[in-house]
Write an enzyme that holds these catalytic residues in place. Structure first.
Site, PDB file in Angstrom:
ATOM      1  N   PHE A   1     -54.860   7.807  68.725  1.00 49.52           N
ATOM      2  CA  PHE A   1     -54.269   8.415  69.920  1.00 49.52           C
ATOM      3  C   PHE A   1     -55.092   9.552  70.511  1.00 49.52           C
ATOM      4  O   PHE A   1     -54.693  10.142  71.511  1.00 49.52           O
ATOM      5  CB  PHE A   1     -52.823   8.850  69.682  1.00 49.52           C
ATOM      6  CG  PHE A   1     -52.609   9.712  68.459  1.00 49.52           C
ATOM      7  CD1 PHE A   1     -53.032  11.032  68.429  1.00 49.52           C
ATOM      8  CD2 PHE A   1     -51.963   9.191  67.347  1.00 49.52           C
ATOM      9  CE1 PHE A   1     -52.819  11.818  67.316  1.00 49.52           C
ATOM     10  CE2 PHE A   1     -51.748   9.978  66.212  1.00 49.52           C
ATOM     11  CZ  PHE A   1     -52.182  11.294  66.207  1.00 49.52           C
TER      12      PHE A   1
ATOM     13  N   GLU B   1     -52.960   7.734  63.425  1.00 53.23           N
ATOM     14  CA  GLU B   1     -51.973   7.702  62.352  1.00 53.23           C
ATOM     15  C   GLU B   1     -52.164   6.387  61.595  1.00 53.23           C
ATOM     16  O   GLU B   1     -52.352   5.343  62.224  1.00 53.23           O
ATOM     17  CB  GLU B   1     -50.578   7.753  63.007  1.00 53.23           C
ATOM     18  CG  GLU B   1     -49.446   7.908  62.080  1.00 53.23           C
ATOM     19  CD  GLU B   1     -48.985   9.369  61.885  1.00 53.23           C
ATOM     20  OE1 GLU B   1     -49.711  10.302  62.272  1.00 53.23           O
ATOM     21  OE2 GLU B   1     -47.910   9.547  61.328  1.00 53.23           O
TER      22      GLU B   1
ATOM     23  N   LYS C   1     -44.189   7.219  68.378  1.00 51.77           N
ATOM     24  CA  LYS C   1     -44.431   8.162  67.283  1.00 51.77           C
ATOM     25  C   LYS C   1     -44.287   7.412  65.972  1.00 51.77           C
ATOM     26  O   LYS C   1     -43.211   6.927  65.645  1.00 51.77           O
ATOM     27  CB  LYS C   1     -43.448   9.330  67.335  1.00 51.77           C
ATOM     28  CG  LYS C   1     -43.722  10.351  66.241  1.00 51.77           C
ATOM     29  CD  LYS C   1     -42.811  11.541  66.335  1.00 51.77           C
ATOM     30  CE  LYS C   1     -43.255  12.670  65.410  1.00 51.77           C
ATOM     31  NZ  LYS C   1     -43.492  12.283  64.043  1.00 51.77           N
TER      32      LYS C   1
HETATM   33  P1  AMP Z   1     -44.011  16.018  62.827  1.00 48.90           P
HETATM   34  O1  AMP Z   1     -44.682  15.542  61.568  1.00 48.90           O
HETATM   35  O2  AMP Z   1     -42.574  15.696  62.881  1.00 48.90           O
HETATM   36  O3  AMP Z   1     -44.346  17.472  63.147  1.00 48.90           O
HETATM   37  O4  AMP Z   1     -44.653  15.202  64.041  1.00 48.90           O
HETATM   38  C1  AMP Z   1     -45.998  15.290  64.357  1.00 48.90           C
HETATM   39  C2  AMP Z   1     -46.761  14.198  63.656  1.00 48.90           C
HETATM   40  O5  AMP Z   1     -46.451  12.941  64.197  1.00 48.90           O
HETATM   41  C3  AMP Z   1     -48.262  14.282  63.858  1.00 48.90           C
HETATM   42  O6  AMP Z   1     -48.847  15.207  62.992  1.00 48.90           O
HETATM   43  C4  AMP Z   1     -48.712  12.866  63.562  1.00 48.90           C
HETATM   44  O7  AMP Z   1     -48.970  12.706  62.190  1.00 48.90           O
HETATM   45  C5  AMP Z   1     -47.496  12.030  63.893  1.00 48.90           C
HETATM   46  N1  AMP Z   1     -47.677  11.109  65.020  1.00 48.90           N
HETATM   47  C6  AMP Z   1     -47.190   9.856  65.053  1.00 48.90           C
HETATM   48  N2  AMP Z   1     -47.480   9.248  66.198  1.00 48.90           N
HETATM   49  C7  AMP Z   1     -48.184  10.128  66.959  1.00 48.90           C
HETATM   50  C8  AMP Z   1     -48.755  10.089  68.257  1.00 48.90           C
HETATM   51  N3  AMP Z   1     -48.663   9.026  69.022  1.00 48.90           N
HETATM   52  N4  AMP Z   1     -49.395  11.220  68.689  1.00 48.90           N
HETATM   53  C9  AMP Z   1     -49.479  12.317  67.928  1.00 48.90           C
HETATM   54  N5  AMP Z   1     -48.958  12.413  66.680  1.00 48.90           N
HETATM   55  C10 AMP Z   1     -48.311  11.334  66.196  1.00 48.90           C
END
Ligand code: AMP
Length: 536
Positions: A314, A274, A224
């Site tokens: 991804f 990302e 992530k």
């Molecule tokens: P959050 O911002 O905490 O809700 O986490 C979700 C966000 O993580 C997504 O909207 C992406 O921008 C980010 N992200 C980073 N790595 C990944 C990944 N491998 N797959 C999906 N989202 C990712």
């Protein structure tokens, strides 16, 4: 064509919706109203009802702060002069005029247009018009309720209506098609290149054992990344890139455009990933540096050298005419691999072995990333929906909260709005409910800039506190969630502190009261807390 619907009918409906909390009654009121509208009124009326001046996928903004509205209201109250009833379409046209006013003296021009509009409204119309201008109608109609209303009015099954809303990202457009064209047109809806789609979201999880159990064994774990999500649309030689909030950011990312041109070998496709700002030794830079890249419109060239970006893909959602959102995750990944080559893909393992996942999580953190994303192998892609098909696993707990108001500081912070009221979103009503306040986490220059921004979006003010439109999202760390009799939310955060300003997120990304409840309960499961610590 029928007569235009007056804005006063819209105001009456809003009033009736505000007065009832019964879901079925709300649904019936919405359904009856929709059936009376002309085709050209459906989209604006539905958009207004969910509390927005423009459809979500529309990047036009009014740029009218609460302070401006205050000033206008003060002056124009006496001048109300109602000649002929204002219609829903008139209001839409006024909003378009306001958004069109840009450049020199645009503030004055915007103010004059709104003044003109408010000089024609009754007091009830003014009430709801002001709420639309402030981005919140407060009548308990969230998008989900609106979709139910459309389904009720047309007898088209809710699942189809929801799917089309995910694909089009415009509840108003779904309503127009459902009411005026019908089911068959909805069934044919697919993704369209250059029309951004709302990203799929993940739920938080603390416990890897639970994730594996929930997915029934083998699960995909990806790094992530702590960057900004982008979707890259490619149609022949033309590339457009959209942000998580569906803004067109192509001009800020010439390096990524170039990369997509050369490395994405499909002719027509939509891939998602990302971008992360990269410093020395290829390690990620803080999020703020990345945001500088996104804000930059001039001299982009020097910025691409100063803050280079790395792209991690991804997902793939469209390929040569085919919409892929119903294709299972593993197959989408394999198509992505064929389209882009593995060097651009996020680092990933597929496993059901806990030790392997823990080691992978450690390696992600060591490389400077945020944690892991766990994805169910057979999951489809649900645009705009946060569900259990994707879990995010971060070793430190954060919330994304809204700054709903701010208090003036004292002592060293005099002249700054420096104590922030943090709010989570009630997913049932769309209201933002307070969880606490914080003055911790920002640097002096950030306080100054935040003060300026908050004043721009002020709705009202009393002795100490400035109340603002629901716009600014911050990431917040905390030590504990406690029950609180003081706040309507029922909860309060202990030792809340801002860790980041999340300009890439909007009010719909704010964490929900439902999630706060879950997190509160989780605190008592020491086992999961310990597991989390052990993961590091
Ligand atoms: P959050 O911002 O905490 O809700 O986490 C979700 C966000 O993580 C997504 O909207 C992406 O921008 C980010 N992200 C980073 N790595 C990944 C990944 N491998 N797959 C999906 N989202 C990712």
């Amino acid at each position: 064509m029928n007569e235009e619907t007056s804005f006063s009918e819209f105001a009456d409906l809003s009033e009736a919706l505000e007065k009832t909390s019964k879901r079925n009654e709300k649904k019936r009121l919405i359904s009856n109203f929709l059936l009376k509208l002309r085709e050209d009124e459906i989209k604006p009326a539905v958009t207004f009802l969910v509390g927005r001046p423009f459809v979500e996928a529309d990047s036009r903004i009014l740029e009218v702060g609460g302070r401006t509205l205050y000033r206008i209201m003060g002056k124009s109250k006496q001048e109300t002069l109602i000649q002929k009833p204002l219609t829903i379409l008139n209001v839409k046209e006024y909003f378009e005029e306001v958004a069109k006013a840009t450049g020199k003296k645009s503030r004055k021009r915007k103010e004059n247009i709104i003044k003109g509009l408010l000089s024609q409204t009754t007091s009830l119309e003014t009430k709801y018009l002001l709420r639309i201008l402030q981005g919140e109608l407060k009548i308990g109609v969230v998008e989900g309720m609106m979709l139910e209303g459309i389904s009720e009015a047309t007898s088209i099954n809710l699942e189809l209506i929801q799917r089309c809303n995910m694909l089009l990202g415009s509840v108003g457009e779904v309503a127009r098609i459902a009411l005026n064209i019908g089911r068959e047109a909805l069934e044919k809806i697919g993704l369209q290149l250059f029309k951004p789609i709302k990203p799929m979201l993940a739920e938080m999880s603390y416990n890897l054992v639970e994730v594996l159990k929930y997915n029934g064994g083998k699960t995909a774990f990806e790094y992530k990344f702590d960057g900004a999500r982008i979707q890259i649309h490619k149609k022949g030689d033309e590339i457009r890139i959209f942000s998580r909030r569906l803004n067109d950011v192509t001009e800020s990312l010439p390096d990524i455009v170039e990369l997509a041109k050369t490395e994405v070998i499909a002719k027509n496709t939509l891939v998602e990933g990302e971008v992360v700002a990269i410093g020395s030794e290829d390690r990620p830079l803080p999020f703020q540096d990345l945001m500088r890249r996104f804000r930059r419109v001039h001299e982009v060239g020097s910025m691409t050298r100063e803050i280079p970006l790395k792209l991690y893909l991804f997902d793939i959602l469209f390929l040569e005419g085919e919409t892929l959102i119903d294709v299972p995750y593993v197959e989408r990944w394999s198509l992505l691999n064929q389209t882009c080559g593995s060097h651009l893909l996020a680092k990933r393992i597929i496993t059901d072995n806990l030790e392997e996942v823990n080691a992978f999580l450690k390696s992600a953190i060591k490389a400077g990333h945020e944690g892991l994303m766990a994805k169910a192998l057979n999951s489809n892609y649900t645009p705009g929906i946060r569900g259990k098909k994707w879990f995010k696993i971060k070793p430190t707990e954060h919330l994304d909260l809204l700054i709903a108001a701010a208090e003036w500081g004292y002592g060293r912070r005099i002249g700054w709005l420096s104590n922030y009221h943090l709010a989570a979103r009630d997913e049932e009503t769309g209201e933002f409910l307070m969880l606490g306040k914080t003055f911790k986490g920002l640097a002096d220059n950030e306080f100054k800039e935040m003060t300026r921004r908050l004043e721009e979006i002020k709705i009202s003010e009393d002795n100490y506190t400035v109340y603002v439109k629901p716009e600014i999202v911050v990431e917040v760390a905390y030590n504990e969630i406690q029950k609180s009799p003081h706040y309507k939310s029922g909860f309060a955060l202990r030792f809340a502190r801002i860790t980041q300003i999340r300009d890439d997120k909007g009010p719909t990304d704010v964490d929900t009261i439902g999630r706060i409840k879950v997190l509160y309960e989780k605190q008592f499961e020491t086992k999961s807390k310990v597991t989390l610590r052990q993961q590091l």
